[in-house]
Design a protein around this motif. Structure first.
Motif, mmCIF file in Angstrom:
data_model
loop_
_atom_site.group_PDB
_atom_site.id
_atom_site.type_symbol
_atom_site.label_atom_id
_atom_site.label_comp_id
_atom_site.label_asym_id
_atom_site.label_seq_id
_atom_site.Cartn_x
_atom_site.Cartn_y
_atom_site.Cartn_z
ATOM 1 N N GLY A 123 0.781 -1.269 0.129
ATOM 2 C CA GLY A 123 0.093 -0.052 -0.076
ATOM 3 C C GLY A 123 1.025 1.087 -0.018
ATOM 4 N N TYR A 124 2.160 1.288 -0.297
ATOM 5 C CA TYR A 124 2.971 2.247 -0.099
ATOM 6 C C TYR A 124 2.944 2.912 -1.839
ATOM 7 N N ILE A 129 5.415 4.652 -7.105
ATOM 8 C CA ILE A 129 5.482 5.341 -8.250
ATOM 9 C C ILE A 129 7.005 6.166 -8.481
ATOM 10 N N ASP A 130 7.047 6.824 -7.306
ATOM 11 C CA ASP A 130 8.531 7.420 -7.201
ATOM 12 C C ASP A 130 9.598 6.702 -7.615
ATOM 13 N N ALA A 153 -0.110 0.219 -8.299
ATOM 14 C CA ALA A 153 -0.047 1.386 -7.321
ATOM 15 C C ALA A 153 -0.946 2.603 -7.973
ATOM 16 N N CYS A 154 -0.873 2.631 -9.104
ATOM 17 C CA CYS A 154 -1.623 3.665 -9.811
ATOM 18 C C CYS A 154 -3.054 3.398 -9.720
ATOM 19 N N ALA A 155 -3.669 2.375 -9.801
ATOM 20 C CA ALA A 155 -5.056 1.816 -9.425
ATOM 21 C C ALA A 155 -5.396 2.142 -7.975
ATOM 22 N N GLN A 156 -4.563 2.027 -7.307
ATOM 23 C CA GLN A 156 -4.843 2.184 -5.831
ATOM 24 C C GLN A 156 -5.307 3.543 -5.598
#
Length: 436
Positions: A123-124, A129-130, A153-156
């Motif tokens: 969940g980070y 993304i970074d 990650a983008c979806a979350q």
């Protein structure tokens, strides 16, 4: 071999350690015994042996012993660091994984990909993304696992702009769109609200397995496209793709969001006999939720009572939600009691019951529910949260707060819309009854 007095060498122990680790945590004592043998023979000076030993401890879930082996090893290579990063990620200790990652003199694609996948899984999402941005800047070769991780990650967090950017990079680099990567893109677009782009990705995938179909079905379900979802499901079956439990769940969720009660009944009825998919709690829970929303409280209750495994908190919670919508207080009390027995710390059930008592003007029962909630400690209510992206900027709204800088303007517009809606409905009524 040992009884025959044949001395092991550097190549012996990695095989034995791998076999030991494959047998599971019950062989931890044997792993510790092999560790002592390695110390006696002096083989811990070999980096390959140390990597095998640390990996074995991690297979047992013993992160502390694995980290001790890592700290005491005299020689380390890229694999040594990667083993520890993977171990910390699987143990949920992402900060320690990042610390080991930062210590690495040299990193390969596995190092980056493992940490990236860990960030996304735990969940980070911003960190994931970074990290991917850094990979792109440093021109690190990434594989489909890294791409799917950053898409997750983008979806979350609803990062549609970044998701599109990654999709564009996939196309520019000529990366083949297999089912795994296609599923990640469909899931990202669907969760970010772009079901049209999800459909385009789905159509462009040359090979469609059950995971790809499931992602598309859930995307359609999420957006309330129940009729189209059923068409896709029929296509899937005609194409010879055998549905699984996730497939049926997606179809039932879509029917629930679209109010397709009869269609859901048929799918649920044919699960085992036609599609050979066993019914699970999640399928019963979805059907109960659907029937409850449709006001078929009695049918939903009969379904729960006929369940072979008995209803759980989610099944009874779904029934409670339907009772709240349609004001069935008698069944709501029974459902609430079941939820309280299993999950007494769930604050939502007390709120629903109190709201229904207030509507029924049963003030004594309302007082009792509030008193019961006060007696039970650790009760929490989870606030709802929405993310809206506008002109590349995301706006977060949490239920009950007024922290957004444009709160006054937003409520002014909402109030104006409410007045306009009232005026429109009033004018319509006047027209129907013949008043000017």
């Amino acid at each position: 071999m040992r009884r025959g007095s044949v001395s092991p060498d550097f190549y012996t122990f990695p095989f034995v350690l791998k076999a030991c680790g494959s047998l599971g945590r019950m062989m931890l004592l044997l792993g510790e015994t092999l560790h002592s043998e390695l110390l006696k023979f002096g083989f811990l000076a070999d980096v390959f042996v140390c990597n095998s030993l640390a990996s074995t401890y991690l297979r047992f879930g013993d992160v502390d012993h694995a980290h001790k082996v890592f700290e005491e090893s005299m020689f380390r290579d890229v694999v040594t660091y990667n083993v520890m990063i993977d171990g910390f990620v699987k143990a949920g200790e992402i900060e320690k994984a990042r610390m080991v990652f930062n210590q690495m003199p040299d990193r390969d694609a596995v190092s980056w990909g493992t940490l990236l996948a860990g960030y996304a899984k735990l969940g980070y999402c911003v960190e994931a993304i970074d990290l991917f941005d850094r990979m792109v800047d440093l021109r690190v070769n990434f594989d489909n696992v890294a791409l799917v991780s950053v898409l997750s990650a983008c979806a979350q967090v609803g990062e549609l702009t970044m998701g599109k950017k990654i999709h564009g990079q996939i196309e520019r680099d000529g990366i083949s769109l297999d089912s795994y990567l296609g599923t990640g893109l469909i899931d990202m677009y669907a969760k970010c609200g772009s079901i049209g782009f999800a459909n385009e990705v789905f159509d462009s995938c040359p090979v469609k397995n059950v995971s790809l179909w499931n992602a598309m079905l859930f995307g359609l379900a999420m957006h309330g496209n129940g009729k189209l979802l059923l068409q896709y499901f029929s296509r899937m079956v005609k194409d010879g793709i055998r549905p699984d439990g996730v497939t049926i769940l997606g179809v039932l969720v879509g029917c629930s969001h679209s109010g397709l009660v009869n269609e859901a009944r048929v799918i649920f009825r044919d699960m085992e006999s036609v599609h050979n998919v066993p019914r699970e709690l999640k399928h019963y829970g979805c059907m109960v939720d659907l029937l409850g929303r449709a006001g078929l409280i009695k049918e939903a209750l009969e379904l729960i009572q006929g369940m072979p495994m008995g209803g759980d908190v989610f099944v009874w919670g779904g029934l409670l939600g339907g009772c709240k919508i349609h004001g069935d207080l008698e069944v709501a009390e029974a459902a609430a009691n079941h939820v309280m027995e299993v999950k007494p710390e769930d604050g939502g059930v007390y709120s629903v019951l109190a709201h229904m008592y207030a509507n029924a003007e049963r003030w004594d029962d309302l007082t009792n529910v509030r008193r019961l909630r006060g007696y039970r400690r650790g009760i929490k209510n989870s606030a709802g949260c929405s993310l809206v992206e506008l002109d590349g900027m995301k706006h977060e709204f949490v239920s009950g707060d007024n922290l957004h800088p444009c709160t006054d303007e937003i409520y002014f517009v909402l109030k104006r819309l409410e007045i306009l809606q009232y005026e429109a409905s009033t004018n319509y009524i006047f027209t129907v009854i013949g008043w000017d």
